[in-house]
Structures are given as structure tokens and as C-alpha cells.
Scaffold this motif. Sequence first.
Motif, PDB file in Angstrom:
ATOM      1  N   GLU A  64       0.818  -1.217   0.000  1.00 37.18           N
ATOM      2  CA  GLU A  64       0.000   0.000   0.000  1.00 37.18           C
ATOM      3  C   GLU A  64       0.850   1.264   0.000  1.00 37.18           C
ATOM      4  OE1 GLU A  64      -2.063  -3.257   2.375  1.00 37.18           O
ATOM      5  OE2 GLU A  64      -0.131  -2.218   2.547  1.00 37.18           O
ATOM      6  N   LEU A  65       2.116   1.130   0.391  1.00 35.27           N
ATOM      7  CA  LEU A  65       2.976   2.295   0.563  1.00 35.27           C
ATOM      8  C   LEU A  65       4.320   2.067  -0.121  1.00 35.27           C
ATOM      9  CD1 LEU A  65       3.780   5.006   1.952  1.00 35.27           C
ATOM     10  CD2 LEU A  65       4.418   3.652   3.970  1.00 35.27           C
ATOM     11  N   GLY A  66       4.765   3.058  -0.877  1.00 37.54           N
ATOM     12  CA  GLY A  66       6.102   3.054  -1.457  1.00 37.54           C
ATOM     13  C   GLY A  66       6.918   4.188  -0.864  1.00 37.54           C
ATOM     14  N   PRO A 100       2.255   1.341  -5.572  1.00 40.90           N
ATOM     15  CA  PRO A 100       1.459   1.520  -4.344  1.00 40.90           C
ATOM     16  C   PRO A 100       0.550   2.746  -4.417  1.00 40.90           C
ATOM     17  CG  PRO A 100       3.763   1.054  -3.833  1.00 40.90           C
ATOM     18  CD  PRO A 100       3.695   1.333  -5.287  1.00 40.90           C
ATOM     19  N   ARG A 101      -0.502   2.743  -3.619  1.00 39.80           N
ATOM     20  CA  ARG A 101      -1.460   3.854  -3.618  1.00 39.80           C
ATOM     21  C   ARG A 101      -0.837   5.151  -3.121  1.00 39.80           C
ATOM     22  NH1 ARG A 101      -4.659   0.376  -0.604  1.00 39.80           N
ATOM     23  NH2 ARG A 101      -4.709   1.911   1.080  1.00 39.80           N
ATOM     24  N   VAL A 102       0.150   5.026  -2.225  1.00 33.03           N
ATOM     25  CA  VAL A 102       0.762   6.197  -1.597  1.00 33.03           C
ATOM     26  C   VAL A 102       2.272   6.131  -1.777  1.00 33.03           C
ATOM     27  CG1 VAL A 102       1.019   7.533   0.528  1.00 33.03           C
ATOM     28  CG2 VAL A 102      -1.084   6.221   0.127  1.00 33.03           C
ATOM     29  N   GLY A 107      -0.722   5.405 -11.328  1.00 31.51           N
ATOM     30  CA  GLY A 107       0.243   5.981 -10.409  1.00 31.51           C
ATOM     31  C   GLY A 107      -0.354   6.156  -9.035  1.00 31.51           C
ATOM     32  N   PRO A 108       0.401   6.672  -8.097  1.00 33.95           N
ATOM     33  CA  PRO A 108      -0.094   6.807  -6.722  1.00 33.95           C
ATOM     34  C   PRO A 108      -1.193   7.853  -6.601  1.00 33.95           C
ATOM     35  CG  PRO A 108       2.034   7.894  -6.964  1.00 33.95           C
ATOM     36  CD  PRO A 108       1.781   7.162  -8.246  1.00 33.95           C
ATOM     37  N   GLU A 109      -2.092   7.603  -5.675  1.00 33.81           N
ATOM     38  CA  GLU A 109      -3.166   8.559  -5.418  1.00 33.81           C
ATOM     39  C   GLU A 109      -2.656   9.742  -4.596  1.00 33.81           C
ATOM     40  OE1 GLU A 109      -6.061   6.284  -3.350  1.00 33.81           O
ATOM     41  OE2 GLU A 109      -6.296   4.799  -4.961  1.00 33.81           O
TER      42      GLU A 109
END
Length: 465
Positions: free
Chosen positions: A198-200, A230-232, A282-284
Motif C-alpha cells: 500500500e505504501l512506497g 502503491p497507492r501512496v 500511479g499513486p493517489e
Amino acid sequence: MRAKARLYPKEAARLLRERPGVREAVTGATLHFERNRLRAYGEIDAEAWRDRAKAVKDHLLSHLDHYLELAERRLRENGVKVHWAETPEEAHRVLREVVARHGVRRAVKAKSMLTEELGINPLLESLGVEVLETDLGEYLIQLLGEPPSHIVGPAIHLSLAEIQRLFHARFGTPLDAPPEALAQVARKVLREAFLTAELGISGANFLVAETGTLALMENEGNIRLSTSLPRVHVALVGLEKLLPRFQDLALFLPLTARAATGQRLATFVSLIQGPAAPGEEGPEEVHVVLVDNGRTALLQDPEAWEVLRCLRCGACLNACPVYRQTGGHPYGYVYSGPIGAVLDPGLLGLEEAYPLPYASTLCGACQEACPVRIPIPKLLLTWRQRAVAEGLSPAWEKGAMAAFAKVMASPALYRLFSRGLRGLPLPQGLLPLLRAWSEGRGPLTPSPRPFHQIWPELKEERHGG
């Protein structure tokens, strides 16, 4: 990261005693990097490139407040959430909030020395987040529970046999598995992590103030995956990593690659402007954490500020004959080698790192390699002088130097001691004060006659001739 820089002499001796293979592995890798750098510098007008890079970084550091404000403004315009962290604890707070808000259970991480400096992995693990290093070298040392040994090649201290044993124990691969097979195993593990995290988390090679652009260099593609799937995405950026203009990347990207690995350009360069727009991949969310952690204090130091030009290319480590003997672990902190010896005292405090400036022959190879002309030998002497002024040198050394000064200031005492020492056997290691110097050298053999007796004869021969 808890620093152990004060233990450098003991740790260096222990490593050479217990892991003699490290010297061969590190020397082979750094000499390879150094040959590549020399070849790559030879393809360009390296002196002009380095002069220009130095001038750009000096301008940036002289106007850092302006460019930080500009960078913050441009990042926010790009949809990036900007945070300021004066201390590691403030950076930790940002990550705690991101983890809690998004229910993060797994994070993938690009190679970043700043995240090592801030202790990001232990923090996330304490929050119940599984963290996977995605650079292959970083992944290896994560499996071993070790810190990086080199800024660019974190696992250069490991031999192939050590890696084969590690993968055999962890993944059941054959003990004679070739490097390609080992890389395939790591790729399978990490690909699954990229798809489920969920996190990068990343650092940044550069942050362009003019456009709010994050620039990241790599050779494996892991940074691109860590920052886009990842989303973030959270990027932790040291204040000194800014560049004034977008066009400055045309100089700094190829110069850093040439200095670090001898490449004309890194295999992958990612330029990140912000979160994905509607309909894009891409990430949100993209967060940039601008980290101080002692940097502004160093900037205000009139004798030490130039160390902040550092690009973290590792060229000075590759050129250093002292670093080659042990690799980075005995230095006891994130930054090792020549750059660590002049940066760590500023970040940690001299009392915590005073042995490091002495880990040098002052040969100047580091300064010759540095792409931004950091005067490392001068800075080494600055920290040594401060260590003496602050009374940090060992008691026996202070006593010995005081006695030496007294003898040298008195002709009578000088002649008395020189006459007494002349002719005495001085086998290697006999005198504790000379042991460090005499190791690796032949026995000391004093002249049978003092110079002041020989000099009149030499003068007479010269005039007679």
C-alpha cells in the motif's frame, strides 16, 4: 540509526581479524567502480563539468531558504503534500499518520541513505508494517540484518559464496546457484511485494525547486515500481538535495552516474511531478518530507558547510585506500568512507564521531574523485583540529605530544634523547606510540650519527666541490 562511530578503531581491527574476506571483496568492487569512473571522466571535460556542478551547489546552498520556499510552493501546486521534519521524530510522525490513515500493512522501499539515517525500517516494523527493500543489494543486507556497507553498492562486502549460502538457508536454492538464479528468486519475492504494498518509500537524488520535480536514478527498475504501483508514495528528501532549475538536471544526472558507477547515464531516471491525474496510473497521494536533521546547523558552520554539496555518489569511497580495507561497517554510521568522516561529525556531533577524521592518509584521492569538488582533506584536518581543541584525543596521545613538544623546544633535551635512542633496537611494535605506524612497515633503523653532526661535513663537501 544508533551510531557507533566512536568505536571505529576497535571495529575496524575486529573486522579485519574476523572477516578477512571483506577486504578482498571491497577492494575488488571499489577498484572496478574507480576504473569505470576514470574512463567516464575521460570522455568529457570533467574539470569544467565539476566546476559547473560546484558553482550550482554553492549557489543553491547560499540561497537555500529561497529555493526551499520555491520548492514547497511548486510541489503543492503539483498536488504533492509537503511536510517539514527538523528531527527524525518529526519524520516518523508523518509516516505514522500515513500508515494509520491508509491502513498500511506492507511497504516497499527504494534504496535511500536518508531513510537509513532516520531509522525508517525499525519505525515501520514497530507499527506492524512489513517492509521490503527492493534494491537487490539492500534486499541482501536486509535478509542478513546488516546496514549498508557502501552508498551505491550496499552489499559490496559480500562474496558470491556468502550470498549463495544466504539464499540456500532462506529459499532452499542450491549452494552453487549462479547469480542469475539468485536474482530470479529475489525478483519473484519482490514482484509480489510491488503488487500488494500500500505504501512506497523513496529518497530523491534531486528535487528541482523551479518545477517541484523529484528526480531518482537507478539501474534495476525497482524505484520506478516502488513509486508508481502503491497507492501512496512518500519521498524523504534532505534539504541539501535541491537543484535550482530543471535544466540543471542535464548536468547533474550524467555527472552523478559517471562518478558513481562510470555510466554515461543511469539505466532508469524517474521524474516525478506529483500524484496521478484522473485516468492515469500511479499513486493517489504523493508526500515529500523535507528533512533537516542537522543540515542547517552544518550550513551555518563556516569551516564545514561544503560537505553539503555531496551527491551521495560514493566516488570518494571507491578512491579511498583506507575504506577499501574494511568497507563501511566499522565506521558505525550510515555514511562511511571519506564523506562519512567529514559529514558524520557534523550530523552526530564531534564527540560521537571524532575517530573518523583520523581514518585517512590525507592522500587527496577523495577530492580528486568528487564530482562537486568537496575539499575532503581540508575538512578532515578541520575536524581533527577541533577534536584536539575539545580534548577528545586520548590521554596518552596528549601526554606524548606534550613531552615531544618539550623535547623539541630544548636543544639540550633533544640531543640527550636522540643520543639515548640512537643505537637502541627498535623492533616493530616495541613502542605503543609507534605500533600503529610501524604495522606494515619494516623495522625502524635510526641513523648512527645525528644530522647536526653530518651537516657541517655536507656543507664543506659542497663548498669544496
